[in-house]
Every structure is written in structure tokens, then in C-alpha cells.
Scaffold this motif. Sequence first.
Motif, PDB file in Angstrom:
ATOM      1  N   CYS A 143       0.827  -1.209   0.000  1.00 50.79           N
ATOM      2  CA  CYS A 143       0.000   0.000   0.000  1.00 50.79           C
ATOM      3  C   CYS A 143       0.861   1.257   0.000  1.00 50.79           C
ATOM      4  O   CYS A 143       0.524   2.252  -0.655  1.00 50.79           O
ATOM      5  N   ALA A 144       1.977   1.233   0.737  1.00 51.96           N
ATOM      6  CA  ALA A 144       2.866   2.393   0.770  1.00 51.96           C
ATOM      7  C   ALA A 144       3.462   2.665  -0.605  1.00 51.96           C
ATOM      8  O   ALA A 144       3.691   3.821  -0.976  1.00 51.96           O
ATOM      9  N   ARG A 145       3.714   1.609  -1.379  1.00 53.41           N
ATOM     10  CA  ARG A 145       4.268   1.777  -2.721  1.00 53.41           C
ATOM     11  C   ARG A 145       3.215   2.235  -3.716  1.00 53.41           C
ATOM     12  O   ARG A 145       3.461   3.117  -4.535  1.00 53.41           O
ATOM     13  N   ARG A 146       2.041   1.631  -3.673  1.00 55.66           N
ATOM     14  CA  ARG A 146       1.072   1.791  -4.752  1.00 55.66           C
ATOM     15  C   ARG A 146       0.003   2.844  -4.484  1.00 55.66           C
ATOM     16  O   ARG A 146      -0.618   3.347  -5.418  1.00 55.66           O
ATOM     17  N   CYS A 147      -0.257   3.138  -3.231  1.00 52.78           N
ATOM     18  CA  CYS A 147      -1.236   4.190  -2.927  1.00 52.78           C
ATOM     19  C   CYS A 147      -0.744   4.993  -1.732  1.00 52.78           C
ATOM     20  O   CYS A 147      -1.361   4.972  -0.664  1.00 52.78           O
ATOM     21  N   PRO A 148       0.398   5.675  -1.887  1.00 59.08           N
ATOM     22  CA  PRO A 148       0.984   6.431  -0.779  1.00 59.08           C
ATOM     23  C   PRO A 148       0.031   7.501  -0.271  1.00 59.08           C
ATOM     24  O   PRO A 148      -0.685   8.129  -1.036  1.00 59.08           O
ATOM     25  N   GLY A 149       0.028   7.662   1.041  1.00 66.95           N
ATOM     26  CA  GLY A 149      -0.834   8.662   1.656  1.00 66.95           C
ATOM     27  C   GLY A 149      -2.082   8.079   2.273  1.00 66.95           C
ATOM     28  O   GLY A 149      -2.668   8.686   3.173  1.00 66.95           O
TER      29      GLY A 149
END
Length: 456
Positions: A352-358
Motif C-alpha cells: 500500500c505504501a508503494r502503490r497508494c501512498p498517503g
Amino acid sequence: MDDNRPHGRKKTYGGPTTGGYKRGDGLGTGPVGSQDGYAGRKTGSGSVGKRAAAGGGGTILLLVIGFILLKSCSGGGALSDLGGLAENFSGLQGGELPYQSQQNDTEYVAPSAEPVNTSVASGSRAKYTEILGNNKDTVTLMLYVCGTDLESKSGMASSDLQEIASSRYGDNVNVIVYTGGCKGWKTSGISTSVNQIYQLTDGKLRTLEKDMGNKAMTDPATLSEFIRYCAKNFPANRNDLIFWDHGGGSVTGYGYDEKLRNGGSMSLAGISKALRDGGVKFDFVGFDACLMATAETALMLNDYADYMVASEETEPGIGWYYTDWMTKLGSNTSISTLELGKSICDDFTSACARRCPGQKTTLSVIDLAEFANTVPSQLSAFADSISNKLTNKEYQDVSDARYHSREFATSSKIDQVDLVDLAMNMNTDEGKKLADALQKAVKYNRTSSNMTNAYG
């Protein structure tokens, strides 16, 4: 009517969450928990801010009622290759994961170095599952995939199936998939008219049952039939179950069938009935869905499983990342459930941190035996202490504690908060004891770097 539908895990435009989706955006006003489906209902804003009305009289009343309710809890056929599917799922539209063109990977986030808590409180029941050790264990993973709009619009179920197909495991790991609840699968060959059962093996989907009827995926009887099928045809000493779809927390439960939407969601009572009728004790039960890591869910599951893996917060649309932890399980089927659960949490958070940061994320592993052993008595004492404060007209103490507690799915107004945070905010002996019991029962908890006061 369709224009008024809230889109589950809807893409967020602008800001740091561009390209993100949520599994359950708009819950309470959309598919999960709504007996009349989407009709005439508007989507929530998706804001993660605190509601202005938090801490009002209505919220306090709901909170106390919730505690009182909590106190009452006690715990086939021959194989055939599916036409049109090649080894690497080339049947997917475009041959790629549907979200890849919309999301940019950022710098990799290394898994947490924090160890799992392997201690167990005295008096906790023995685990249902006995792990044989030395890679001698046989595992059956039951994946219950209600595809719904997550698949028909964005191919998210197909993406996760592709992740599993890309992992490596042998004959001692059975991955059995039940499909349904979707008007349009992105993987060619999966039926939109009837439910089906597949086995994922050697990178391919193989048909086990091509026609299980057009049954609601939120009907407990559908799930229990699948569990019994797996137990009969793929017996194993380690059984795992993953619910895949929307999630709505304690109040509205799991799932939304896109084809048979009048069936509503599967409540916690419905899940309990399905698991009881299925007749299997699980190593872990996981929810690749929003908002299911609650005290009520944990207490309900104790009769059927040793551990729960679930999220307190809404999940981004990509959901769990399956490839690495499935490969780890395949290389050692005797891996401890806690270590496997840690891998699931780490892989999810990093992906999730890589693909949808924030986007804010949470995922935890809860020891259900310890939870049922230590939490109810402390929760009862905590509820009594709050009732006493209300009787003594100390409303401000309760209101302030609730207002400052970590809340989840704020735009959906479901009044679901982190119980540890709430208990600590009350600053009472009863609250401190409850928080301690809860944190000890949560054996591993992983959150995104921008999530605070979420304890699992």
C-alpha cells in the motif's frame, strides 16, 4: 440510479492519495449493511477528518449501548483446465493488473523489524490447530471471493488471483477459490451467471465445480456449503479462510452481492452460523475487507478459529498482497501462524505504501483464545465505570475521551473507534486494565506511517 451509487474503494483524485481505492468507501450508505442496495443513496466524501458531531449526546448513548451489547457476547468433480486461462493469467484484460496504469510505485517500505508477541495469557484455551512441524503440515486455504463492483469495475479480485498464481507452493498447499456476486469478471472463463469453485495450482485456475447455482454470496448457507466442500475434498490439518469483498465492521458485517443485492450483507451472526454449519476449526480467519478488526468480530470468531487477521480502518482497493506470504507458506507449511500473520501484515502495508501512498492502513493479528479469555471481564468493568460516570453526570469526561479517540471510516458515520485508544483516554483504572488486555491479545499490529493511535 447508477449515477447515485457510492463506489466502493472509489479512486480519490488529487492530493497524496491519488490512485487509491477503498474497500468499503461509503459503508452504511452503500452496499454493505444496506438491505435496499445502492438505491437512491449518495456516496460519502471520503474525508479522514474527525466529525464535528463527535462526542455529542447521541454518540455517547450509542457507545454505552455498544458496551452493553458486548457484555452479552460469549465468546467434486473431475479437474479440467479452464479454457482461455494461460499459466500467467493472460486472460486478464490487457494482460496487466487493472490498477497498474493508475498508480505509481514509490520507494519500497521494508517490513517491520518488530517481533511478534508469542506469549499467551494463562487460562486461555488450547489452540484448535496442531502444527506438526518439519514441513509435514498440509494446508487448505479457502478463499471466498464475492467479486462485486470491486471486480466488475476494476478487476481487483483478478489482480489478487494473479498475485497468488505468481507465488510458489507445492501439493501440500491447496488454494480453493469460490467465486460469485459479480456482474463481470475480468478473468475470462469465470462465470457471471452462476457461482463456481476453482483450484489455483501451478499458476493456473482449474475448474472443480462449474455450476454451484446462482446463490447469494452473503447467505450463510452459501459459505457453509463451500467450507464443507473443502473439508471433504481437501482435508488438511491446517485450514485457513479469507473473506474477500467489502466490509462494514461490527454493525453491518461482510459482503455485498452485486447480482443479488437484496440479500444485504452477512452479519456477524450470519458469519457465526456459516462457520458453525461448516464444521471446520480454522488456523486463522482473515478479512481482506474494510473495518472488520473489532472486539465483536473477535469474540464471535473464538468458537471457530485460533487467530484473526483483519483491518480496523478501510482498506485501499489493492487489498492484501498475496505473492510473498503465499510463497513463504509454500516453502514451509509448518511456519507458525503468528509469523505467517506478520508476513501478511508487512506485505500489505508495504504494498500500500508503494502503490497508494498517503492512504492510512492498518492490519493486525489477534489471538482469539487469549482475547476471549482476558478481554470480556475487563470490558465489563470498563462499561460499568462509564455507566457510573453517566449516572454521576460526568458527561464531559466520556465526551472528551470519545472525541479524542481514533475513529475509522469517519465519512461513513459508523461510530467505530480504536478501543485501546478510547480506554486510555478515559484515564481510569478500568480503562488502563482493558487497554492492557487488548494490547496483549493483539500479537502483531502494523500501520502506515501516517496512522496514529490504532492499536489493532
